[in-house]
Enzyme design. Sequence first.
Site, mmCIF file in Angstrom:
data_model
loop_
_atom_site.group_PDB
_atom_site.id
_atom_site.type_symbol
_atom_site.label_atom_id
_atom_site.label_comp_id
_atom_site.label_asym_id
_atom_site.label_seq_id
_atom_site.Cartn_x
_atom_site.Cartn_y
_atom_site.Cartn_z
ATOM 1 N N PHE A 156 2.897 115.144 26.319
ATOM 2 C CA PHE A 156 4.062 115.548 27.118
ATOM 3 C C PHE A 156 5.040 114.399 27.365
ATOM 4 C CE2 PHE A 156 0.631 118.476 28.259
ATOM 5 C CZ PHE A 156 1.250 119.686 28.008
ATOM 6 N N LYS A 215 2.079 123.522 25.800
ATOM 7 C CA LYS A 215 3.064 122.545 25.313
ATOM 8 C C LYS A 215 4.368 123.233 24.898
ATOM 9 C CE LYS A 215 5.009 119.161 23.144
ATOM 10 N NZ LYS A 215 5.291 117.818 23.491
ATOM 11 N N GLY A 265 25.820 119.441 30.404
ATOM 12 C CA GLY A 265 26.312 118.427 29.469
ATOM 13 C C GLY A 265 26.637 119.042 28.130
ATOM 14 N N CYS A 272 12.212 117.432 19.571
ATOM 15 C CA CYS A 272 11.230 118.323 20.209
ATOM 16 C C CYS A 272 11.780 119.677 20.626
ATOM 17 C CB CYS A 272 10.638 117.616 21.420
ATOM 18 S SG CYS A 272 10.001 116.003 21.010
HETATM 19 C C1 UGA Z 1 10.730 116.508 25.686
HETATM 20 C C2 UGA Z 1 9.858 116.866 26.907
HETATM 21 O O1 UGA Z 1 10.559 116.555 28.114
HETATM 22 C C3 UGA Z 1 8.532 116.093 26.867
HETATM 23 O O2 UGA Z 1 7.709 116.506 27.959
HETATM 24 C C4 UGA Z 1 7.821 116.406 25.540
HETATM 25 O O3 UGA Z 1 6.604 115.682 25.414
HETATM 26 C C5 UGA Z 1 8.748 116.017 24.374
HETATM 27 O O4 UGA Z 1 9.982 116.761 24.481
HETATM 28 C C6 UGA Z 1 8.042 116.354 23.089
HETATM 29 O O5 UGA Z 1 7.798 117.534 22.838
HETATM 30 O O6 UGA Z 1 7.640 115.454 22.365
HETATM 31 P P1 UGA Z 1 12.315 114.449 25.022
HETATM 32 O O7 UGA Z 1 12.798 115.347 23.926
HETATM 33 O O8 UGA Z 1 11.891 113.063 24.693
HETATM 34 O O9 UGA Z 1 11.062 115.127 25.777
HETATM 35 O O10 UGA Z 1 13.497 114.310 26.088
HETATM 36 P P2 UGA Z 1 13.941 115.038 27.436
HETATM 37 O O11 UGA Z 1 14.113 114.005 28.475
HETATM 38 O O12 UGA Z 1 13.089 116.186 27.768
HETATM 39 O O13 UGA Z 1 15.403 115.559 27.028
HETATM 40 C C7 UGA Z 1 15.581 116.510 25.995
HETATM 41 C C8 UGA Z 1 17.053 116.828 25.811
HETATM 42 O O14 UGA Z 1 17.547 117.605 26.902
HETATM 43 C C9 UGA Z 1 17.973 115.610 25.716
HETATM 44 O O15 UGA Z 1 18.897 115.816 24.691
HETATM 45 C C10 UGA Z 1 18.653 115.562 27.073
HETATM 46 O O16 UGA Z 1 19.924 114.965 27.017
HETATM 47 C C11 UGA Z 1 18.758 117.050 27.402
HETATM 48 N N1 UGA Z 1 18.823 117.329 28.858
HETATM 49 C C12 UGA Z 1 17.754 117.076 29.647
HETATM 50 C C13 UGA Z 1 19.976 117.871 29.393
HETATM 51 O O17 UGA Z 1 20.984 118.120 28.680
HETATM 52 N N2 UGA Z 1 20.019 118.158 30.740
HETATM 53 C C14 UGA Z 1 18.948 117.917 31.552
HETATM 54 O O18 UGA Z 1 19.049 118.203 32.776
HETATM 55 C C15 UGA Z 1 17.801 117.342 30.993
#
Ligand code: UGA
Length: 455
Positions: A156, A215, A265, A272
């Site tokens: 995760f 997941k 955004g 992922c």
């Molecule tokens: C995501 C999950 O959060 C992890 O728990 C999971 O392990 C991982 O995928 C995976 O499957 O390997 P990650 O893709 O690294 O993690 O990044 P996040 O922080 O979740 O952000 C994902 C995307 O959503 C980014 O592009 C971010 O900019 C966007 N986002 C996130 C938004 O546009 N708004 C938000 O409020 C949050």
Amino acid sequence: MKNVGVIGTGYVGLTHGAILAEKGNNVICYDIDREKIERLHKGQIPIYEPGLEQLVRKNLGEQRLEFTTNKDFCIKESDILFICVNTPPKQSTGGLRKADLSYVEHAARDIAEKMNGYKIVVDKSTVPIRTGEKIYETLKKFHPPHNFDVVSNPEFLREGRAVEDSMNPDRIVIGVMRDGEGNLLETPLENMRELYQNFNTKIVETDIWSAELIKLAANAYLANQVSFINKIAELCAATGADVSEVAKGMRLDRRIGQYAFLNAGIGFGGSCFPKDIESLHNIMMEEQINPELLKQVLEVNNAQKYYFLKMIEEGLWTIRDKQIAALGLAFKPDTDDMREAPSIEIVNKLNDEGAKVRVYDPKAMEQARSHFGDNVTYAKNLEEAVIGTDAIVLITEWDEFKNMDLESTKKMMNTPANFFDGRNVFNPKKMSEIGFYYYSIGRPHIEPRKENKKQ
Ligand code: UGA
């Protein structure tokens, strides 16, 4: 203390191996890529991930972590083997992409062929539901001479926070098979409990399929929140409401919570969310369950980039020959990963429209070259990116941008200075006082305060 083997040293494998070593286990990480392994031997990690290089070096030094291209050695020396290989989306001619599981299959075959005693084979790669079962069948098919158990233990961690998330996970999910009477198999559970005994968190013990689905469902749910708030942002823009205020009010509901993914955004990217939703969508199709909800999450996400581009076009009227600084290229801050980053489409489209685009990212400049080639100018730093530009297009909310000196940036830019904030980082009122034409997502567009218009 366990002997652990990790197959695949990408984000997940490398972080997981280093963390398990840090917790006192002997860890052997295998990868097919010789050059990568040679660099890892020297403590050089191939990705930008805060804290990971230090952790790798420390555990290499203390001899709990080693890297090898010798598959045999990794498999034979380990009691627990983690499959952490890539599951990239396969290009498809129609419909949504499926995960390519060929690396997972290869890993399972290798383990079957080389095992020299009882092994616990753990899948940590993100996979479609029922992959654990396929791993089990593959192991059986290739006639391993020894006993084994298959476990699903999904990862995760978030990129950019991989070490922090893996050291202090919200939960650890362990999925095992059931015996003839429907009980979870005790031997693999016991071994996994022991492996994770030094992690101060909740352990969810369940069957393999549920573990795999936890997941995928968690990622799809988070992505759903992002698309939901982006849709609300569109409504805010149309009505004059402010999406940041709406999200703030929503978060105070404990059932929604302060960590909800409600930052409007330009949509989600990365390796992922898009892939996992597609995967979940495909499984639903196979099971003849209506997947429309998931399809909408992806469609809203895709449209978000065009919504932003339209905003830029309306703000600048025409794009041709405008000097534009594109800030932030990685799919999110604190990583150099540009897989499925919104920046790719946004920069390419601005370029197609005839803008003179200058790009800058604190860490992803090398990756950017493979996406944009000679079509853009690569700025060495923030100042070089913004000087003499008509517009700043903020794509990724790195701290460096959040903390930029807005007054001096404004002075360096042409007049009128346009600022398109794809991540709602700045306070509109302040931007107006400084003299920007400020555009953000789901918030009213702001003109410079009168006395600042001509500065
Ligand atoms: C995501 C999950 O959060 C992890 O728990 C999971 O392990 C991982 O995928 C995976 O499957 O390997 P990650 O893709 O690294 O993690 O990044 P996040 O922080 O979740 O952000 C994902 C995307 O959503 C980014 O592009 C971010 O900019 C966007 N986002 C996130 C938004 O546009 N708004 C938000 O409020 C949050």
